[in-house]
Write an enzyme that holds these catalytic residues in place. Structure first.
Site, PDB file in Angstrom:
ATOM      1  N   HIS A   1       0.863  -1.185   0.000  1.00  0.00           N
ATOM      2  CA  HIS A   1       0.000   0.000   0.000  1.00  0.00           C
ATOM      3  C   HIS A   1       0.896   1.230   0.000  1.00  0.00           C
ATOM      4  CE1 HIS A   1      -3.718   2.289   0.753  1.00  0.00           C
ATOM      5  NE2 HIS A   1      -2.923   3.110   1.421  1.00  0.00           N
ATOM      6  N   CYS A   2       0.797   2.037  -1.062  1.00  0.00           N
ATOM      7  CA  CYS A   2       1.649   3.215  -1.212  1.00  0.00           C
ATOM      8  C   CYS A   2       0.975   4.415  -0.548  1.00  0.00           C
ATOM      9  CB  CYS A   2       1.905   3.504  -2.695  1.00  0.00           C
ATOM     10  SG  CYS A   2       3.024   4.889  -2.969  1.00  0.00           S
ATOM     11  N   VAL A   3       1.625   4.952   0.480  1.00  0.00           N
ATOM     12  CA  VAL A   3       1.061   6.090   1.207  1.00  0.00           C
ATOM     13  C   VAL A   3       1.044   7.333   0.327  1.00  0.00           C
ATOM     14  CG1 VAL A   3       1.341   7.563   3.230  1.00  0.00           C
ATOM     15  CG2 VAL A   3       1.821   5.125   3.402  1.00  0.00           C
TER      16      VAL A   3
END
Length: 342
Positions: free
Chosen positions: A189-191
């Protein structure tokens, strides 16, 4: 005063309902900060570097290429951040709605057959060399049958059901607690993007970091050229340029490492989650570290990564014991000559 502030906040939320969710508000704040950082770093360069402006009149194509790369990088950022990683629930609905019927593979056939179900632009593709296994229970849905065919015989359906989404997870899927949904071929999950990276958008993510790396290298070169030509003229300008150059170089190191890491993952058909948590994933625990169970060779991996994943949900089955034994066999000189790794 508190009432005025609350009224202003409620009015803002009425026009922008997305800001009511703290997670979406935080994601939007990070996106704005990232775009502003790009604008500041490039804008300061155009504002301070008079030689760059003068060269623009002599060589307009140079500046045009740089501006084009800058714009295309931001566009790619927003495209990737708004893209779907490929959710298990969407794939399940596509399969169940079209009522995919599985064909049995002849016992005398040595070739793999592909099963496809078209629903608009959705194509469900699986390798069915291990299909036609019966699923216990008469109420099994097409999705349950599809998922069970992707696992080795004897796998329990209950062990594949996500406790949060209550759906059967194909191999390489994982529930993302940030998105609160199960993602096909979950990578991370890319912030900064505010979304998961998975089966459907991993290619877009790779192109984004590639473009971001090229833009950072080009900008860093221009910053260094400016400091070489104008050092000690205006100290306050030098301080601003040096601080921004340090930020740029730190970002560049991170981007280069990230680009190399994901290029390695692409060529070996792995994900970040599988590489980092390999010993915690039940179907990967017994496989040796240097064996890549889903790899089909470098060329096929690159083709699948760039082409097939955009056309639909490419669900990969677990390799058989014979396939794993072949993949774990040490390389010989003959293997390199015959391009076994490709």
């Amino acid at each position: 005063m508190m009432m005025c502030r609350d009224q202003a906040l409620n009015g803002c939320l009425r026009f922008f309902p997305c800001l009511a969710d703290p997670a979406r508000r935080s994601s939007l704040g990070l996106k704005v900060a990232l775009v502003m950082l790009h604008v500041v770093i490039v804008g300061i360069l155009f504002l301070f570097d008079y030689h760059f402006i003068a060269n623009t009149k002599l060589h307009p194509w140079y500046t045009a290429l740089y501006v084009f790369l800058f714009v295309i990088t931001l566009i790619q950022y927003f495209i990737t951040s708004s893209s779907s990683p490929g959710y298990v629930l969407d794939a399940m609905m596509a399969v169940n709605d079209t009522n995919v019927v599985f064909g049995r593979v002849s016992s005398t056939s040595n070739k793999d057959s592909l099963l496809q179900a078209k629903n608009g632009n959705v194509v469900i593709t699986i390798d069915s060399s291990q299909t036609s296994r019966n699923v216990p229970g008469s109420n099994a849905t097409p999705w349950t049958k599809l998922v069970m065919d992707l696992y080795p015989p004897g796998t329990s359906v209950r062990s594949l059901i996500c406790s949060y989404c209550n759906v059967e997870q194909p191999p390489r899927s994982k529930h993302c607690h940030d998105c609160d949904r199960c993602v096909l071929q979950f990578d991370h999950h890319c912030v900064w993007l505010g979304t998961c990276i998975g089966l459907k958008n991993h290619c877009q993510f790779w192109w984004y970091i590639c473009e971001e790396t090229a833009l950072s290298i080009w900008t860093a070169v221009m910053y260094i050229s400016y400091l070489k030509a104008n050092i000690a003229r205006d100290w306050w300008k030098d301080v601003i340029m040096i601080v921004l150059l340090i930020v740029l170089l730190i970002s560049l190191i991170f981007l280069l490492l990230l680009l190399l890491f994901h290029s390695y993952l692409v060529m070996t058909n792995q994900t970040t989650y599988e590489l980092v948590r390999r010993r915690r994933i039940p179907y990967l625990r017994a496989i040796p570290e240097r064996v890549y169970p889903f790899s089909k060779g470098v060329y096929r991996n690159l083709y699948d990564f760039c082409c097939i994943r955009r056309n639909g949900y490419n669900l990969e089955r677990m390799p058989t014991a014979l396939e794993l034994e072949e993949k774990s066999r040490p390389y010989t000189c003959l293997d390199f000559l015959t391009c076994r790794c490709c």
